[in-house]
Design an enzyme around this catalytic site. Structure first.
Site, PDB file in Angstrom:
ATOM      1  N   ASN A  10       2.200 -30.247 -26.240  1.00 11.47           N
ATOM      2  CA  ASN A  10       0.541 -29.148 -25.836  1.00 11.47           C
ATOM      3  C   ASN A  10       2.212 -28.258 -26.850  1.00 11.47           C
ATOM      4  OD1 ASN A  10       0.799 -26.319 -25.683  1.00 11.47           O
ATOM      5  ND2 ASN A  10       0.440 -26.251 -23.244  1.00 11.47           N
ATOM      6  N   HIS A  13       3.919 -23.019 -28.660  1.00 12.93           N
ATOM      7  CA  HIS A  13       3.784 -22.186 -28.473  1.00 12.93           C
ATOM      8  C   HIS A  13       4.595 -21.933 -30.137  1.00 12.93           C
ATOM      9  CE1 HIS A  13       4.471 -20.557 -25.009  1.00 12.93           C
ATOM     10  NE2 HIS A  13       4.123 -21.661 -24.455  1.00 12.93           N
ATOM     11  N   HIS A  46      -4.387 -24.239 -25.749  1.00 14.87           N
ATOM     12  CA  HIS A  46      -4.704 -23.616 -24.091  1.00 14.87           C
ATOM     13  C   HIS A  46      -4.889 -22.628 -25.595  1.00 14.87           C
ATOM     14  CE1 HIS A  46      -3.895 -20.845 -20.527  1.00 14.87           C
ATOM     15  NE2 HIS A  46      -5.125 -20.917 -20.762  1.00 14.87           N
ATOM     16  N   ARG A  48      -6.380 -18.607 -24.988  1.00 17.79           N
ATOM     17  CA  ARG A  48      -6.259 -18.391 -23.554  1.00 17.79           C
ATOM     18  C   ARG A  48      -6.769 -17.037 -23.983  1.00 17.79           C
ATOM     19  NH1 ARG A  48      -2.702 -16.541 -20.113  1.00 17.79           N
ATOM     20  NH2 ARG A  48      -1.111 -18.599 -19.404  1.00 17.79           N
ATOM     21  N   ARG A  52      -3.366 -15.266 -27.800  1.00 20.27           N
ATOM     22  CA  ARG A  52      -1.823 -15.224 -27.692  1.00 20.27           C
ATOM     23  C   ARG A  52      -0.851 -16.413 -28.267  1.00 20.27           C
ATOM     24  NH1 ARG A  52       0.940 -14.783 -21.164  1.00 20.27           N
ATOM     25  NH2 ARG A  52      -0.730 -13.866 -21.278  1.00 20.27           N
ATOM     26  N   GLU A  73      -7.111 -26.861 -22.585  1.00 21.59           N
ATOM     27  CA  GLU A  73      -6.734 -25.992 -21.877  1.00 21.59           C
ATOM     28  C   GLU A  73      -7.470 -25.001 -21.809  1.00 21.59           C
ATOM     29  OE1 GLU A  73      -1.984 -27.667 -20.048  1.00 21.59           O
ATOM     30  OE2 GLU A  73      -2.502 -25.521 -20.461  1.00 21.59           O
ATOM     31  N   THR A 104       1.732 -19.997 -17.288  1.00 17.61           N
ATOM     32  CA  THR A 104       1.007 -20.417 -16.440  1.00 17.61           C
ATOM     33  C   THR A 104       1.629 -20.449 -14.944  1.00 17.61           C
ATOM     34  OG1 THR A 104      -0.559 -21.554 -17.292  1.00 17.61           O
ATOM     35  CG2 THR A 104      -0.904 -21.919 -14.950  1.00 17.61           C
ATOM     36  N   GLU A 154      -4.688 -32.138 -12.159  1.00 10.51           N
ATOM     37  CA  GLU A 154      -3.251 -31.778 -12.974  1.00 10.51           C
ATOM     38  C   GLU A 154      -2.167 -31.619 -12.350  1.00 10.51           C
ATOM     39  OE1 GLU A 154      -0.887 -30.344 -17.230  1.00 10.51           O
ATOM     40  OE2 GLU A 154      -2.680 -31.641 -17.404  1.00 10.51           O
ATOM     41  N   HIS A 194       3.879 -28.708 -16.124  1.00  6.49           N
ATOM     42  CA  HIS A 194       4.685 -27.626 -17.019  1.00  6.49           C
ATOM     43  C   HIS A 194       6.241 -27.071 -16.382  1.00  6.49           C
ATOM     44  CE1 HIS A 194       3.483 -23.745 -16.907  1.00  6.49           C
ATOM     45  NE2 HIS A 194       4.551 -23.487 -15.734  1.00  6.49           N
TER      46      HIS A 194
END
Length: 248
Positions: A10, A13, A46, A48, A52, A73, A104, A154, A194
């Site tokens: 992922n 970030h 992801h 969003r 963000r 995502e 999340t 998942e 996660h």
């Protein structure tokens, strides 16, 4: 034969750091390419509602440049559905989303949200997009996912990762083991993710019913110290230690 365990990286970030100052650096798409070179099997991003971290332009570039499958995502909203149908990524993972959350906080309530989710699962599937549902490790959520026709789930590993080592974490791991076994028994492909890091990934990787882990925040943070390629290779090694002899 031991199942190979896929690693989805992922890159959200990387975009978080970029967005802290604006501009183009660091580039999450460059991170995706580095992840591919380091042995990732897929890229997760992801998009969003509040943008963000990952932005629409990032998804466009990922679809144009990636050689690995993209797992998008997203929340189950009409805006996100339109974006997914336009880009047609390999997979979409439907996740819960709240503007006030830092990350999340739990899985989708698939059982309670059947009426809302059914259309999204059907339209994405009809477009040839593999649909995954991000859920807590609960039998009722797994059964609801199966009934709605989602081929993949998942499992949310956050509670397991956030619990201190000991009996409590052992109980959370048992929940994951039992949920993964039930998923396979009812015909669902099972992924997990996660909060996983070097210390917590081993017992989850050892669950043979799980075929993919999606990991991001820890890998990006560790990359500050060792570089992104090495953080991913080290995670890959820890996963492989739990699946000796597995062939990609």
């Amino acid at each position: 034969m031991t199942r190979y365990l896929r690693l989805g990286v992922n890159i959200d970030h990387v975009a978080t750091v970029r967005n802290a100052r604006g501009g183009k650096h660091p580039d999450p798409v460059r991170a995706a390419h580095l992840a591919a070179e380091a042995g990732a099997d897929g890229i997760t991003a992801h998009l969003r509602e509040d943008r963000r971290h990952i932005r629409d332009a990032d998804i466009e570039r990922l679809m144009a440049e990636l050689t690995l499958p993209l797992n998008l995502e997203m929340a189950a909203t009409d805006e996100m559905l339109a974006i997914a149908l336009r880009h047609r990524p390999h997979a979409v993972c439907l996740v819960p989303e709240k503007r006030t959350e830092v990350t999340t906080e739990g899985g989708l309530d698939v059982d309670g949200g059947r009426g809302h989710l059914q259309r999204y699962i059907a339209e994405l599937g009809a477009a040839g997009i593999r649909v995954s549902l991000f859920i807590d490790p609960e039998v009722r959520q797994l059964d609801a996912a199966r009934e709605l026709g989602a081929p993949v789930v998942e499992l949310h590993t956050g509670a397991y990762c956030d619990t201190a080592p000991g009996a409590g974490r052992g109980s959370e791991l048992t929940r994951l083991v039992q949920a993964a076994a039930h998923a396979e028994a009812i015909g669902l492909e099972c992924h997990a993710g996660h909060g996983l890091d070097y210390g917590t990934v081993g017992p989850v990787a050892a669950i043979q019913n799980i075929v993919e882990l999606n990991i991001g925040h820890f890998l990006i943070g560790e990359a500050l110290f060792v570089g992104l390629g090495e953080s991913i290779r080290a995670m890959r090694r820890r996963m492989d230690e739990e699946r000796p002899g597995a062939v990609r």
